[in-house]
Design a protein around this motif. Structure first.
Motif, PDB file in Angstrom:
ATOM      1  N   LYS A 158       0.832  -1.208   0.000  1.00  8.23           N
ATOM      2  CA  LYS A 158       0.000   0.000   0.000  1.00  8.23           C
ATOM      3  C   LYS A 158       0.867   1.259   0.000  1.00  8.23           C
ATOM      4  CE  LYS A 158      -2.374  -1.215   3.753  1.00  8.23           C
ATOM      5  NZ  LYS A 158      -2.208  -2.667   3.963  1.00  8.23           N
ATOM      6  N   ALA A 159       0.375   2.299  -0.667  1.00  3.41           N
ATOM      7  CA  ALA A 159       0.994   3.623  -0.618  1.00  3.41           C
ATOM      8  C   ALA A 159       0.060   4.565   0.133  1.00  3.41           C
ATOM      9  CB  ALA A 159       1.259   4.152  -2.029  1.00  3.41           C
ATOM     10  N   ILE A 160       0.622   5.363   1.026  1.00  4.41           N
ATOM     11  CA  ILE A 160      -0.170   6.233   1.895  1.00  4.41           C
ATOM     12  C   ILE A 160       0.346   7.659   1.776  1.00  4.41           C
ATOM     13  CG2 ILE A 160      -0.854   6.696   4.281  1.00  4.41           C
ATOM     14  CD1 ILE A 160       0.442   3.262   3.466  1.00  4.41           C
ATOM     15  N   GLY A 161      -0.568   8.591   1.528  1.00  7.31           N
ATOM     16  CA  GLY A 161      -0.212   9.998   1.416  1.00  7.31           C
ATOM     17  C   GLY A 161      -0.239  10.715   2.758  1.00  7.31           C
ATOM     18  N   PRO A 162      -0.071  12.037   2.754  1.00  5.84           N
ATOM     19  CA  PRO A 162       0.054  12.804   4.009  1.00  5.84           C
ATOM     20  C   PRO A 162      -1.118  12.634   4.968  1.00  5.84           C
ATOM     21  CG  PRO A 162       0.731  14.139   2.134  1.00  5.84           C
ATOM     22  CD  PRO A 162       0.149  12.893   1.561  1.00  5.84           C
ATOM     23  N   ARG A 163      -2.358  12.669   4.475  1.00  8.01           N
ATOM     24  CA  ARG A 163      -3.513  12.526   5.381  1.00  8.01           C
ATOM     25  C   ARG A 163      -3.571  11.125   5.969  1.00  8.01           C
ATOM     26  NH1 ARG A 163      -8.653  13.106   3.457  1.00  8.01           N
ATOM     27  NH2 ARG A 163      -9.416  14.243   5.266  1.00  8.01           N
ATOM     28  N   GLY A 164      -3.208  10.142   5.167  1.00  7.02           N
ATOM     29  CA  GLY A 164      -3.174   8.778   5.673  1.00  7.02           C
ATOM     30  C   GLY A 164      -2.086   8.583   6.708  1.00  7.02           C
ATOM     31  N   LEU A 165      -0.933   9.204   6.492  1.00  9.62           N
ATOM     32  CA  LEU A 165       0.152   9.113   7.469  1.00  9.62           C
ATOM     33  C   LEU A 165      -0.267   9.722   8.801  1.00  9.62           C
ATOM     34  CD1 LEU A 165       3.405   9.979   5.465  1.00  9.62           C
ATOM     35  CD2 LEU A 165       2.809   7.816   6.541  1.00  9.62           C
ATOM     36  N   GLU A 166      -0.902  10.869   8.734  1.00  7.96           N
ATOM     37  CA  GLU A 166      -1.387  11.522   9.956  1.00  7.96           C
ATOM     38  C   GLU A 166      -2.327  10.603  10.724  1.00  7.96           C
ATOM     39  OE1 GLU A 166      -4.507  15.085  11.167  1.00  7.96           O
ATOM     40  OE2 GLU A 166      -3.626  15.076   9.160  1.00  7.96           O
ATOM     41  N   LEU A 167      -3.217   9.946   9.998  1.00  5.49           N
ATOM     42  CA  LEU A 167      -4.186   9.046  10.624  1.00  5.49           C
ATOM     43  C   LEU A 167      -3.522   7.800  11.172  1.00  5.49           C
ATOM     44  CD1 LEU A 167      -7.189   8.180  11.124  1.00  5.49           C
ATOM     45  CD2 LEU A 167      -7.112   7.166   8.823  1.00  5.49           C
ATOM     46  N   PHE A 168      -2.724   7.120  10.340  1.00  4.99           N
ATOM     47  CA  PHE A 168      -2.189   5.822  10.726  1.00  4.99           C
ATOM     48  C   PHE A 168      -1.097   5.902  11.781  1.00  4.99           C
ATOM     49  CE2 PHE A 168      -3.474   3.742   6.436  1.00  4.99           C
ATOM     50  CZ  PHE A 168      -4.743   3.516   6.946  1.00  4.99           C
ATOM     51  N   ALA A 169      -0.420   7.036  11.889  1.00  2.24           N
ATOM     52  CA  ALA A 169       0.587   7.179  12.944  1.00  2.24           C
ATOM     53  C   ALA A 169      -0.046   7.099  14.322  1.00  2.24           C
ATOM     54  CB  ALA A 169       1.337   8.501  12.781  1.00  2.24           C
ATOM     55  N   GLU A 170      -1.330   7.420  14.403  1.00  2.00           N
ATOM     56  CA  GLU A 170      -2.029   7.397  15.690  1.00  2.00           C
ATOM     57  C   GLU A 170      -3.061   6.280  15.789  1.00  2.00           C
ATOM     58  OE1 GLU A 170      -1.019   9.280  18.074  1.00  2.00           O
ATOM     59  OE2 GLU A 170       0.382  10.362  16.746  1.00  2.00           O
ATOM     60  N   GLU A 171      -3.646   5.863  14.661  1.00  4.11           N
ATOM     61  CA  GLU A 171      -4.800   4.967  14.701  1.00  4.11           C
ATOM     62  C   GLU A 171      -4.561   3.594  14.074  1.00  4.11           C
ATOM     63  OE1 GLU A 171      -7.605   5.652  16.163  1.00  4.11           O
ATOM     64  OE2 GLU A 171      -7.403   7.808  16.522  1.00  4.11           O
ATOM     65  N   PHE A 172      -3.370   3.320  13.551  1.00  8.38           N
ATOM     66  CA  PHE A 172      -3.173   2.051  12.855  1.00  8.38           C
ATOM     67  C   PHE A 172      -3.284   0.893  13.842  1.00  8.38           C
ATOM     68  CE2 PHE A 172      -0.968  -1.021  10.064  1.00  8.38           C
ATOM     69  CZ  PHE A 172      -1.591  -0.720   8.861  1.00  8.38           C
ATOM     70  N   PRO A 173      -4.158  -0.078  13.572  1.00  9.77           N
ATOM     71  CA  PRO A 173      -4.432  -1.140  14.540  1.00  9.77           C
ATOM     72  C   PRO A 173      -3.374  -2.235  14.530  1.00  9.77           C
ATOM     73  CG  PRO A 173      -5.818  -1.412  12.616  1.00  9.77           C
ATOM     74  CD  PRO A 173      -5.045  -0.130  12.402  1.00  9.77           C
ATOM     75  N   ALA A 174      -3.155  -2.828  15.687  1.00 13.97           N
ATOM     76  CA  ALA A 174      -2.142  -3.868  15.826  1.00 13.97           C
ATOM     77  C   ALA A 174      -2.738  -5.267  15.932  1.00 13.97           C
ATOM     78  CB  ALA A 174      -1.288  -3.588  17.072  1.00 13.97           C
ATOM     79  N   GLU A 175      -4.079  -5.381  15.973  1.00 16.18           N
ATOM     80  CA  GLU A 175      -4.704  -6.682  16.156  1.00 16.18           C
ATOM     81  C   GLU A 175      -4.574  -7.538  14.897  1.00 16.18           C
ATOM     82  OE1 GLU A 175      -6.240  -3.802  16.462  1.00 16.18           O
ATOM     83  OE2 GLU A 175      -6.480  -3.548  18.629  1.00 16.18           O
ATOM     84  N   TYR A 176      -4.913  -8.830  15.022  1.00 16.25           N
ATOM     85  CA  TYR A 176      -4.870  -9.760  13.904  1.00 16.25           C
ATOM     86  C   TYR A 176      -5.717  -9.228  12.749  1.00 16.25           C
ATOM     87  CZ  TYR A 176      -5.576 -14.040  11.185  1.00 16.25           C
ATOM     88  OH  TYR A 176      -5.648 -14.965  10.183  1.00 16.25           O
ATOM     89  N   LEU A 177      -5.105  -9.155  11.553  1.00 17.72           N
ATOM     90  CA  LEU A 177      -5.728  -8.622  10.341  1.00 17.72           C
ATOM     91  C   LEU A 177      -6.031  -7.122  10.440  1.00 17.72           C
ATOM     92  CD1 LEU A 177      -8.206 -11.471   9.295  1.00 17.72           C
ATOM     93  CD2 LEU A 177      -6.047 -10.869   8.212  1.00 17.72           C
ATOM     94  N   GLY A 178      -5.628  -6.502  11.538  1.00 21.14           N
ATOM     95  CA  GLY A 178      -5.887  -5.077  11.679  1.00 21.14           C
ATOM     96  C   GLY A 178      -5.143  -4.238  10.667  1.00 21.14           C
ATOM     97  N   ASP A 179      -3.954  -4.701  10.263  1.00 20.25           N
ATOM     98  CA  ASP A 179      -3.153  -3.931   9.320  1.00 20.25           C
ATOM     99  C   ASP A 179      -3.751  -3.937   7.918  1.00 20.25           C
ATOM    100  OD1 ASP A 179      -2.220  -6.793   9.538  1.00 20.25           O
ATOM    101  OD2 ASP A 179      -1.104  -6.225   7.750  1.00 20.25           O
ATOM    102  N   THR A 180      -4.727  -4.788   7.668  1.00 17.15           N
ATOM    103  CA  THR A 180      -5.374  -4.826   6.355  1.00 17.15           C
ATOM    104  C   THR A 180      -6.843  -4.439   6.466  1.00 17.15           C
ATOM    105  OG1 THR A 180      -5.715  -7.217   6.630  1.00 17.15           O
ATOM    106  CG2 THR A 180      -3.771  -6.512   5.400  1.00 17.15           C
ATOM    107  N   ILE A 181      -7.656  -5.326   7.014  1.00 13.32           N
ATOM    108  CA  ILE A 181      -9.106  -5.105   7.054  1.00 13.32           C
ATOM    109  C   ILE A 181      -9.469  -3.902   7.910  1.00 13.32           C
ATOM    110  CG2 ILE A 181     -11.317  -6.124   7.710  1.00 13.32           C
ATOM    111  CD1 ILE A 181      -9.944  -8.871   7.209  1.00 13.32           C
ATOM    112  N   GLU A 182      -9.036  -3.904   9.165  1.00 16.07           N
ATOM    113  CA  GLU A 182      -9.429  -2.825  10.066  1.00 16.07           C
ATOM    114  C   GLU A 182      -8.848  -1.489   9.625  1.00 16.07           C
ATOM    115  OE1 GLU A 182      -9.667  -1.824  14.850  1.00 16.07           O
ATOM    116  OE2 GLU A 182      -8.747  -3.683  14.165  1.00 16.07           O
ATOM    117  N   ALA A 183      -7.635  -1.520   9.087  1.00 15.63           N
ATOM    118  CA  ALA A 183      -7.030  -0.274   8.609  1.00 15.63           C
ATOM    119  C   ALA A 183      -7.852   0.342   7.489  1.00 15.63           C
ATOM    120  CB  ALA A 183      -5.599  -0.531   8.133  1.00 15.63           C
TER     121      ALA A 183
END
Length: 247
Positions: A158-183
């Motif tokens: 995946k490629a993530i731009g500035p707004r996505g970086l802002e979001l994922f730096a704080e909200e990116f999930p660590a649970e199983y499959l969180g990095d794909t589905i939940e994200a």
């Protein structure tokens, strides 16, 4: 995207990938001159970090194994604090072709999150059994909720731009499959603009698959639970895009 290559960061989460990570980093740096590669060694117990450094990567070493989600959140925080505009998630096992990265990044001119999709008419990558049906069901649900057709919602490319970086730096999930589905659910509910680009998946150059054998029989149940939990999370808030501000 027109961002300078010095503002683009490749993030590679890696767990005990000593045998292949150096090769993957070297290939990536040759294919993408001017772009930095960050290997997040996710509690590796082998020489993953040393091999990555020798190959020319920046290295972030986590003291314990957090999983792909935790490693990626650490990478996103590194990107934000380092002043990068774009981050691209690339596997450390060689499955993702770095030559596809520019095609993903180009789409960030009009989108915030671009998925490298395996099931979009390019290549012959396939899955079967419970995993296949889970992927089809998840793609159907997330296509409907996001208002855009997605064929590969479990892609780790995946490629993530500035707004996505802002979001994922704080909200990116660590649970199983969180990095794909939940994200993806988090991105949709935050109003990120999502699209996909067809890519060809290559055979693994090394490492151990995260799923196999009996694990596939419980994939569907766990995937559905991950999706349900994603929709139960509070919706994140982001600053509006310039277009939204004008309207």
């Amino acid at each position: 995207m027109t961002a300078p290559r010095s503002k683009v960061l490749i993030i590679m989460p890696a767990y005990n990938e000593q045998g292949v990570v150096g090769q993957v980093v070297e290939e990536t740096l040759r294919a993408l001159p001017g772009i930095n590669v960050l290997v997040v060694s996710d509690g590796s117990r082998d020489g993953t970090a040393a091999e990555a450094r020798t190959a020319g990567a920046l290295v972030l070493e986590l003291p314990v194994n957090l999983g792909v989600g935790g490693a990626m959140r650490a990478g996103f925080k590194f990107a934000v604090r380092g002043g990068y505009d774009v981050a691209v998630q690339v596997d450390a096992d060689g499955q993702h072709n770095p030559l596809d990265v520019p095609r993903l990044v180009e789409q960030l001119d009009n989108h915030d999150l671009v998925i490298g999709a395996r099931f979009a008419g390019v290549g012959d990558y396939s899955v079967s059994g419970p995993r296949k049906w889970a992927m089809k069901l998840l793609s159907g649900i997330l296509s409907k909720t996001g208002g855009v057709r997605l064929t590969d919602t479990t892609s780790g490319f995946k490629a993530i731009g500035p707004r996505g970086l802002e979001l994922f730096a704080e909200e990116f999930p660590a649970e199983y499959l969180g990095d794909t589905i939940e994200a993806l659910v988090i991105a949709q509910r935050a109003g990120l603009r999502i699209c996909q680009v067809p890519v060809t998946m290559r055979p693994r150059a090394g490492g151990v698959p995260s799923q196999g054998g009996w694990k596939l029989t419980v994939y569907l149940v766990r995937a559905m639970l991950a999706l349900a939990l994603a929709f139960l999370r509070p919706s994140p808030k982001l600053a509006p895009t310039p277009e939204e501000t004008v309207s």
